[in-house]
Motif scaffolding. Sequence first.
Motif, PDB file in Angstrom:
ATOM      1  N   TYR A 158       0.832  -1.202   0.000  1.00 33.64           N
ATOM      2  CA  TYR A 158       0.000   0.000   0.000  1.00 33.64           C
ATOM      3  C   TYR A 158       0.872   1.258   0.000  1.00 33.64           C
ATOM      4  O   TYR A 158       0.618   2.196  -0.746  1.00 33.64           O
ATOM      5  CB  TYR A 158      -0.922  -0.020   1.228  1.00 33.64           C
ATOM      6  N   SER A 159       1.913   1.262   0.825  1.00 33.00           N
ATOM      7  CA  SER A 159       2.789   2.433   0.931  1.00 33.00           C
ATOM      8  C   SER A 159       3.542   2.705  -0.367  1.00 33.00           C
ATOM      9  O   SER A 159       3.713   3.864  -0.753  1.00 33.00           O
ATOM     10  CB  SER A 159       3.786   2.245   2.072  1.00 33.00           C
ATOM     11  N   LEU A 176       3.533  22.281  14.887  1.00 37.27           N
ATOM     12  CA  LEU A 176       4.981  22.339  14.750  1.00 37.27           C
ATOM     13  C   LEU A 176       5.413  20.953  14.305  1.00 37.27           C
ATOM     14  O   LEU A 176       5.240  19.986  15.053  1.00 37.27           O
ATOM     15  CB  LEU A 176       5.650  22.688  16.088  1.00 37.27           C
ATOM     16  N   PHE A 177       5.923  20.845  13.131  1.00 40.74           N
ATOM     17  CA  PHE A 177       6.295  19.549  12.582  1.00 40.74           C
ATOM     18  C   PHE A 177       7.638  19.118  13.174  1.00 40.74           C
ATOM     19  O   PHE A 177       8.683  19.269  12.554  1.00 40.74           O
ATOM     20  CB  PHE A 177       6.369  19.618  11.060  1.00 40.74           C
ATOM     21  N   ILE A 178       7.600  18.595  14.387  1.00 42.48           N
ATOM     22  CA  ILE A 178       8.816  18.147  15.053  1.00 42.48           C
ATOM     23  C   ILE A 178       9.054  16.676  14.737  1.00 42.48           C
ATOM     24  O   ILE A 178      10.116  16.293  14.284  1.00 42.48           O
ATOM     25  CB  ILE A 178       8.720  18.362  16.580  1.00 42.48           C
ATOM     26  N   LEU A 179       8.063  15.854  14.997  1.00 42.49           N
ATOM     27  CA  LEU A 179       8.197  14.423  14.744  1.00 42.49           C
ATOM     28  C   LEU A 179       7.028  13.969  13.887  1.00 42.49           C
ATOM     29  O   LEU A 179       6.019  13.479  14.386  1.00 42.49           O
ATOM     30  CB  LEU A 179       8.246  13.630  16.056  1.00 42.49           C
ATOM     31  N   PHE A 180       7.155  14.192  12.606  1.00 39.59           N
ATOM     32  CA  PHE A 180       6.179  13.729  11.626  1.00 39.59           C
ATOM     33  C   PHE A 180       6.935  12.913  10.577  1.00 39.59           C
ATOM     34  O   PHE A 180       8.129  12.655  10.724  1.00 39.59           O
ATOM     35  CB  PHE A 180       5.430  14.917  10.994  1.00 39.59           C
ATOM     36  N   GLY A 181       6.290  12.560   9.522  1.00 39.35           N
ATOM     37  CA  GLY A 181       6.895  11.714   8.494  1.00 39.35           C
ATOM     38  C   GLY A 181       8.124  12.302   7.838  1.00 39.35           C
ATOM     39  O   GLY A 181       8.968  11.568   7.327  1.00 39.35           O
ATOM     40  N   HIS A 182       8.258  13.607   7.850  1.00 39.12           N
ATOM     41  CA  HIS A 182       9.409  14.243   7.194  1.00 39.12           C
ATOM     42  C   HIS A 182      10.731  13.845   7.843  1.00 39.12           C
ATOM     43  O   HIS A 182      11.766  13.811   7.174  1.00 39.12           O
ATOM     44  CB  HIS A 182       9.245  15.762   7.191  1.00 39.12           C
ATOM     45  N   VAL A 183      10.714  13.515   9.124  1.00 35.46           N
ATOM     46  CA  VAL A 183      11.939  13.151   9.843  1.00 35.46           C
ATOM     47  C   VAL A 183      12.595  11.913   9.215  1.00 35.46           C
ATOM     48  O   VAL A 183      13.815  11.817   9.152  1.00 35.46           O
ATOM     49  CB  VAL A 183      11.636  12.926  11.345  1.00 35.46           C
ATOM     50  N   ALA A 219       8.625   3.449   7.529  1.00 32.51           N
ATOM     51  CA  ALA A 219       9.299   3.675   8.814  1.00 32.51           C
ATOM     52  C   ALA A 219       8.276   3.977   9.907  1.00 32.51           C
ATOM     53  O   ALA A 219       8.331   3.401  11.001  1.00 32.51           O
ATOM     54  CB  ALA A 219      10.311   4.816   8.685  1.00 32.51           C
ATOM     55  N   LEU A 220       7.333   4.852   9.602  1.00 25.97           N
ATOM     56  CA  LEU A 220       6.291   5.186  10.565  1.00 25.97           C
ATOM     57  C   LEU A 220       5.414   3.967  10.849  1.00 25.97           C
ATOM     58  O   LEU A 220       5.061   3.697  12.002  1.00 25.97           O
ATOM     59  CB  LEU A 220       5.447   6.351  10.050  1.00 25.97           C
ATOM     60  N   ASN A 260      -4.881   7.523   6.640  1.00 29.49           N
ATOM     61  CA  ASN A 260      -4.429   8.456   7.661  1.00 29.49           C
ATOM     62  C   ASN A 260      -3.214   7.960   8.433  1.00 29.49           C
ATOM     63  O   ASN A 260      -2.368   8.756   8.827  1.00 29.49           O
ATOM     64  CB  ASN A 260      -5.571   8.792   8.627  1.00 29.49           C
ATOM     65  N   LEU A 261      -3.120   6.658   8.653  1.00 26.71           N
ATOM     66  CA  LEU A 261      -1.962   6.117   9.378  1.00 26.71           C
ATOM     67  C   LEU A 261      -0.736   5.966   8.486  1.00 26.71           C
ATOM     68  O   LEU A 261       0.367   6.365   8.866  1.00 26.71           O
ATOM     69  CB  LEU A 261      -2.298   4.748   9.989  1.00 26.71           C
ATOM     70  N   TYR A 262      -0.919   5.353   7.310  1.00 23.60           N
ATOM     71  CA  TYR A 262       0.231   4.982   6.482  1.00 23.60           C
ATOM     72  C   TYR A 262       0.339   5.767   5.179  1.00 23.60           C
ATOM     73  O   TYR A 262       1.419   5.877   4.630  1.00 23.60           O
ATOM     74  CB  TYR A 262       0.169   3.483   6.156  1.00 23.60           C
ATOM     75  N   GLY A 263      -0.758   6.271   4.674  1.00 23.85           N
ATOM     76  CA  GLY A 263      -0.720   7.033   3.429  1.00 23.85           C
ATOM     77  C   GLY A 263      -0.267   8.450   3.695  1.00 23.85           C
ATOM     78  O   GLY A 263       0.904   8.786   3.557  1.00 23.85           O
ATOM     79  N   GLN A 264      -1.201   9.274   4.099  1.00 26.42           N
ATOM     80  CA  GLN A 264      -0.876  10.663   4.448  1.00 26.42           C
ATOM     81  C   GLN A 264       0.145  10.676   5.574  1.00 26.42           C
ATOM     82  O   GLN A 264       1.118  11.414   5.531  1.00 26.42           O
ATOM     83  CB  GLN A 264      -2.159  11.384   4.862  1.00 26.42           C
TER      84      GLN A 264
END
Length: 190
Positions: A24-25, A65-72, A94-95, A135-139
Motif C-alpha cells: 500500500y505504501s 509544529l512539525f517536530i516528529l512527523f513523516g518528514h523526519v 518507517a512510521l 491516515n496512518l500509512y498514506g498521508q
Amino acid sequence: MKLNSKLTLSTIILIYSTIWMIWYSFFGYQSLFHSDSAAKVLLANEIYITGNFFFFFWNYVNGDLFILFGHVFIIPFIGVLKTSFLAHAISSIALGALIIIGVYIVCKQANLSTNRATGITAIFAAGISGFVAENLYGQGSYGAIFCISIYTIYFYIKSEKSSKINKNSIFFALLIILSTWLNPFRAFIS
C-alpha cells in the motif's frame, strides 16, 4: 517442540497484513496521493536545502509544529531520493514499523497473551479500514500522532510500575511535551 497453532496463525496474519501495508505504501497509495501527503516530502526537502529544522516562512496547518512527523524519516535520504513518491513511501514504512511495534508492546504491557497481542497488531498493520490506512500509512500525519500517543501510553504504563523517576518516566514526560508542541489542541484530545 509443538507450535501453538493460534499463535502461528496470528503471526502469519500479521506478516500478511504487514506485506499489504508495505505494498500500500509503495504502490496502492499512489492514486490517493495529495497535497497533505506531499507536505512531508516538501518539508524534508526544505530542511535539507536550508539546514534549518524550523521555518518562520513555512505555513504550518492548524498551528502545528512539525517536530516528529513523516518528514523526519525522509531527511536522511532526500539527497538521493529527491522529492519523490519513493521518499514518501519509505517514510510511511518507517512510521508504519513504529506503529506496529508500538501497538504490540502496549498490548504486551496490558498483559494480553502473545496470540492476542499479535492479532491486534495484525489488525493495525492491515490499516483497519481504507480511511484509517490512508491516515496512518498514506498521508501519515495522523499516523505520527497515533504513534506518539501509543508510545506515550507505553511509557506511562512502564513508569507507573516504579515508584521512582526513571528513564520511562522521562520518556513519558518528553512525549507529553512533544505532543503538546506539535499541536496543543490535538494534544489535549490525544
